[in-house]
Motif scaffolding. Sequence first.
Motif, PDB file in Angstrom:
ATOM      1  N   GLY A 173       0.796  -1.222   0.000  1.00 19.35           N
ATOM      2  CA  GLY A 173       0.000   0.000   0.000  1.00 19.35           C
ATOM      3  C   GLY A 173       0.825   1.266   0.000  1.00 19.35           C
ATOM      4  N   CYS A 174       1.990   1.260  -0.614  1.00 12.93           N
ATOM      5  CA  CYS A 174       2.878   2.424  -0.603  1.00 12.93           C
ATOM      6  C   CYS A 174       2.459   3.499  -1.600  1.00 12.93           C
ATOM      7  CB  CYS A 174       4.310   1.991  -0.880  1.00 12.93           C
ATOM      8  SG  CYS A 174       4.574   1.340  -2.539  1.00 12.93           S
ATOM      9  N   GLU A 175       1.637   3.165  -2.561  1.00 15.01           N
ATOM     10  CA  GLU A 175       1.100   4.070  -3.579  1.00 15.01           C
ATOM     11  C   GLU A 175       2.149   4.572  -4.571  1.00 15.01           C
ATOM     12  OE1 GLU A 175      -1.240   7.186  -1.812  1.00 15.01           O
ATOM     13  OE2 GLU A 175      -2.051   5.814  -0.306  1.00 15.01           O
ATOM     14  N   LEU A 176       3.317   3.960  -4.623  1.00 12.34           N
ATOM     15  CA  LEU A 176       4.335   4.390  -5.586  1.00 12.34           C
ATOM     16  C   LEU A 176       3.889   4.131  -7.020  1.00 12.34           C
ATOM     17  CD1 LEU A 176       7.655   3.295  -3.860  1.00 12.34           C
ATOM     18  CD2 LEU A 176       6.800   5.608  -4.204  1.00 12.34           C
ATOM     19  N   CYS A 177       3.139   3.051  -7.238  1.00 13.64           N
ATOM     20  CA  CYS A 177       2.648   2.757  -8.588  1.00 13.64           C
ATOM     21  C   CYS A 177       1.688   3.836  -9.059  1.00 13.64           C
ATOM     22  CB  CYS A 177       2.000   1.381  -8.628  1.00 13.64           C
ATOM     23  SG  CYS A 177       0.687   1.171  -7.416  1.00 13.64           S
ATOM     24  N   ALA A 178       0.843   4.313  -8.158  1.00 14.38           N
ATOM     25  CA  ALA A 178      -0.115   5.362  -8.524  1.00 14.38           C
ATOM     26  C   ALA A 178       0.604   6.670  -8.833  1.00 14.38           C
ATOM     27  CB  ALA A 178      -1.124   5.562  -7.399  1.00 14.38           C
ATOM     28  N   TRP A 179       1.648   6.977  -8.099  1.00 15.02           N
ATOM     29  CA  TRP A 179       2.402   8.208  -8.349  1.00 15.02           C
ATOM     30  C   TRP A 179       3.184   8.119  -9.656  1.00 15.02           C
ATOM     31  CZ3 TRP A 179       4.651   8.395  -2.752  1.00 15.02           C
ATOM     32  CH2 TRP A 179       3.652   8.798  -1.879  1.00 15.02           C
ATOM     33  N   ILE A 227      -4.262   4.490 -11.775  1.00 14.26           N
ATOM     34  CA  ILE A 227      -4.183   3.613 -10.602  1.00 14.26           C
ATOM     35  C   ILE A 227      -4.572   4.395  -9.356  1.00 14.26           C
ATOM     36  CG2 ILE A 227      -2.668   2.163  -9.199  1.00 14.26           C
ATOM     37  CD1 ILE A 227      -0.952   1.732 -11.667  1.00 14.26           C
ATOM     38  N   TYR A 228      -5.405   3.775  -8.528  1.00 19.45           N
ATOM     39  CA  TYR A 228      -5.781   4.348  -7.238  1.00 19.45           C
ATOM     40  C   TYR A 228      -5.496   3.310  -6.160  1.00 19.45           C
ATOM     41  CZ  TYR A 228      -8.567   6.075  -3.375  1.00 19.45           C
ATOM     42  OH  TYR A 228      -8.967   6.505  -2.141  1.00 19.45           O
ATOM     43  N   VAL A 229      -4.714   3.693  -5.167  1.00 16.16           N
ATOM     44  CA  VAL A 229      -4.366   2.796  -4.067  1.00 16.16           C
ATOM     45  C   VAL A 229      -4.657   3.504  -2.761  1.00 16.16           C
ATOM     46  CG1 VAL A 229      -2.538   1.454  -2.969  1.00 16.16           C
ATOM     47  CG2 VAL A 229      -2.507   1.783  -5.420  1.00 16.16           C
ATOM     48  N   GLU A 230      -5.246   2.775  -1.859  1.00 14.72           N
ATOM     49  CA  GLU A 230      -5.473   3.287  -0.511  1.00 14.72           C
ATOM     50  C   GLU A 230      -4.884   2.276   0.463  1.00 14.72           C
ATOM     51  OE1 GLU A 230      -9.428   3.987   2.050  1.00 14.72           O
ATOM     52  OE2 GLU A 230      -9.419   5.002   0.091  1.00 14.72           O
ATOM     53  N   GLY A 231      -3.916   2.696   1.248  1.00 14.90           N
ATOM     54  CA  GLY A 231      -3.249   1.803   2.179  1.00 14.90           C
ATOM     55  C   GLY A 231      -3.912   1.798   3.543  1.00 14.90           C
ATOM     56  N   ALA A 232      -3.690   0.725   4.292  1.00  9.11           N
ATOM     57  CA  ALA A 232      -4.190   0.589   5.662  1.00  9.11           C
ATOM     58  C   ALA A 232      -3.158  -0.188   6.460  1.00  9.11           C
ATOM     59  CB  ALA A 232      -5.537  -0.122   5.676  1.00  9.11           C
ATOM     60  N   ASP A 233      -3.255  -0.099   7.768  1.00 12.49           N
ATOM     61  CA  ASP A 233      -2.304  -0.776   8.641  1.00 12.49           C
ATOM     62  C   ASP A 233      -2.736  -2.216   8.908  1.00 12.49           C
ATOM     63  OD1 ASP A 233      -0.714   1.472   8.879  1.00 12.49           O
ATOM     64  OD2 ASP A 233      -1.801   2.213  10.645  1.00 12.49           O
ATOM     65  N   ASN A 234      -1.750  -3.123   8.902  1.00 13.14           N
ATOM     66  CA  ASN A 234      -2.003  -4.499   9.310  1.00 13.14           C
ATOM     67  C   ASN A 234      -2.123  -4.549  10.826  1.00 13.14           C
ATOM     68  OD1 ASN A 234      -1.955  -6.201   6.981  1.00 13.14           O
ATOM     69  ND2 ASN A 234       0.215  -5.772   6.777  1.00 13.14           N
ATOM     70  N   ASN A 278      -7.827   1.589 -13.696  1.00 12.69           N
ATOM     71  CA  ASN A 278      -8.814   1.997 -14.689  1.00 12.69           C
ATOM     72  C   ASN A 278      -8.229   1.720 -16.072  1.00 12.69           C
ATOM     73  OD1 ASN A 278     -10.597   3.271 -16.377  1.00 12.69           O
ATOM     74  ND2 ASN A 278     -10.764   5.121 -15.137  1.00 12.69           N
ATOM     75  N   TYR A 279      -8.675   0.653 -16.708  1.00 15.83           N
ATOM     76  CA  TYR A 279      -8.151   0.287 -18.021  1.00 15.83           C
ATOM     77  C   TYR A 279      -8.668   1.189 -19.145  1.00 15.83           C
ATOM     78  CZ  TYR A 279      -5.627  -3.662 -16.285  1.00 15.83           C
ATOM     79  OH  TYR A 279      -4.724  -4.440 -15.632  1.00 15.83           O
ATOM     80  N   LEU A 280      -9.589   2.075 -18.848  1.00 16.22           N
ATOM     81  CA  LEU A 280      -9.992   3.073 -19.830  1.00 16.22           C
ATOM     82  C   LEU A 280      -8.914   4.149 -19.962  1.00 16.22           C
ATOM     83  CD1 LEU A 280     -13.670   3.443 -18.656  1.00 16.22           C
ATOM     84  CD2 LEU A 280     -12.875   2.308 -20.728  1.00 16.22           C
ATOM     85  N   ARG A 281      -8.091   4.293 -18.934  1.00 18.57           N
ATOM     86  CA  ARG A 281      -7.030   5.298 -18.945  1.00 18.57           C
ATOM     87  C   ARG A 281      -5.641   4.699 -19.105  1.00 18.57           C
ATOM     88  NH1 ARG A 281      -7.939  10.018 -14.796  1.00 18.57           N
ATOM     89  NH2 ARG A 281      -6.971  11.089 -16.541  1.00 18.57           N
ATOM     90  N   CYS A 282      -5.454   3.437 -18.757  1.00 20.08           N
ATOM     91  CA  CYS A 282      -4.129   2.806 -18.771  1.00 20.08           C
ATOM     92  C   CYS A 282      -3.562   2.794 -20.186  1.00 20.08           C
ATOM     93  CB  CYS A 282      -4.222   1.381 -18.240  1.00 20.08           C
ATOM     94  SG  CYS A 282      -2.650   0.497 -18.242  1.00 20.08           S
ATOM     95  N   ILE A 283      -2.289   3.186 -20.312  1.00 21.60           N
ATOM     96  CA  ILE A 283      -1.634   3.205 -21.618  1.00 21.60           C
ATOM     97  C   ILE A 283      -0.638   2.057 -21.760  1.00 21.60           C
ATOM     98  CG2 ILE A 283      -1.970   5.666 -21.971  1.00 21.60           C
ATOM     99  CD1 ILE A 283       0.902   6.116 -21.059  1.00 21.60           C
ATOM    100  N   ILE A 291       5.060  -0.873 -12.852  1.00 22.66           N
ATOM    101  CA  ILE A 291       5.793  -2.097 -12.540  1.00 22.66           C
ATOM    102  C   ILE A 291       7.185  -1.751 -12.037  1.00 22.66           C
ATOM    103  CG2 ILE A 291       6.602  -4.289 -13.500  1.00 22.66           C
ATOM    104  CD1 ILE A 291       3.513  -3.828 -13.512  1.00 22.66           C
ATOM    105  N   GLU A 292       7.825  -0.798 -12.688  1.00 25.69           N
ATOM    106  CA  GLU A 292       9.165  -0.406 -12.289  1.00 25.69           C
ATOM    107  C   GLU A 292       9.175   0.284 -10.937  1.00 25.69           C
ATOM    108  OE1 GLU A 292      11.121   1.822 -15.334  1.00 25.69           O
ATOM    109  OE2 GLU A 292      10.418   0.472 -16.905  1.00 25.69           O
ATOM    110  N   ALA A 293       8.090   0.966 -10.576  1.00 29.33           N
ATOM    111  CA  ALA A 293       8.045   1.711  -9.318  1.00 29.33           C
ATOM    112  C   ALA A 293       7.772   0.826  -8.108  1.00 29.33           C
ATOM    113  CB  ALA A 293       6.986   2.798  -9.408  1.00 29.33           C
ATOM    114  N   CYS A 294       7.251  -0.350  -8.301  1.00 24.92           N
ATOM    115  CA  CYS A 294       6.850  -1.211  -7.180  1.00 24.92           C
ATOM    116  C   CYS A 294       8.076  -1.768  -6.461  1.00 24.92           C
ATOM    117  CB  CYS A 294       5.974  -2.355  -7.691  1.00 24.92           C
ATOM    118  SG  CYS A 294       5.320  -3.366  -6.360  1.00 24.92           S
ATOM    119  N   PRO A 295       8.244  -1.461  -5.170  1.00 29.58           N
ATOM    120  CA  PRO A 295       9.442  -1.916  -4.453  1.00 29.58           C
ATOM    121  C   PRO A 295       9.415  -3.389  -4.073  1.00 29.58           C
ATOM    122  CG  PRO A 295       8.032  -0.687  -2.979  1.00 29.58           C
ATOM    123  CD  PRO A 295       7.407  -0.598  -4.351  1.00 29.58           C
TER     124      PRO A 295
END
Length: 167
Positions: A56-62, A69-76, A95-100, A106-110
């Motif tokens: 839930g780091c939201e790096l992919c959305a940024w 991409i929309y991500v909302e993180g929460a605590d375990n 949202n595949y209507l917007r995805c290019i 993929i590269e941003a995901c740690p």
Amino acid sequence: MPDFLGPVAGFGVTFRTMFTKPVTEFYPEQKAPTAARYHGRHRLNRYADGLEKCIGCELCAWACPADAIYVEGADNTDEERYSPGERYGVVYQINYLRCIGCGLCIEACPTRALTMTNDYELVDDNRADLIYEKDRLLAPVEPGVEPAPHPMADGATEADYYRGEVR
């Protein structure tokens, strides 16, 4: 070439192709394989014990230039653990209507939680169905593995998960 043949010479390609056999693809019945590194539909991966890799780091959305991409993180918590880290992605939408299909997410995901599959059939008759939620993006649970939420493997730490030492 004589001047009177100039206009006729332009039809050379047309006359050559008129008598060749057409190349026909029987797409729905015979699907051609895609390249090994083709960027198709996204997938949220899991660890071997069923915990989710997304923290839930939201790096992919940024990183997404199309804002698809929309991500909302929460605590375990100790009672409900979805990923080995402190956080997990409680809401994950693409949202595949917007995805290019650029692959910057993929590269941003740690944690290598997000990858792209070879699935290229992303069509629907309803625009709302092309916004994929977490339930459609998560990789299926392997047979005999308990789906999240559950505690981490006995004696394992977060570092063991990220190094891939949990089986």
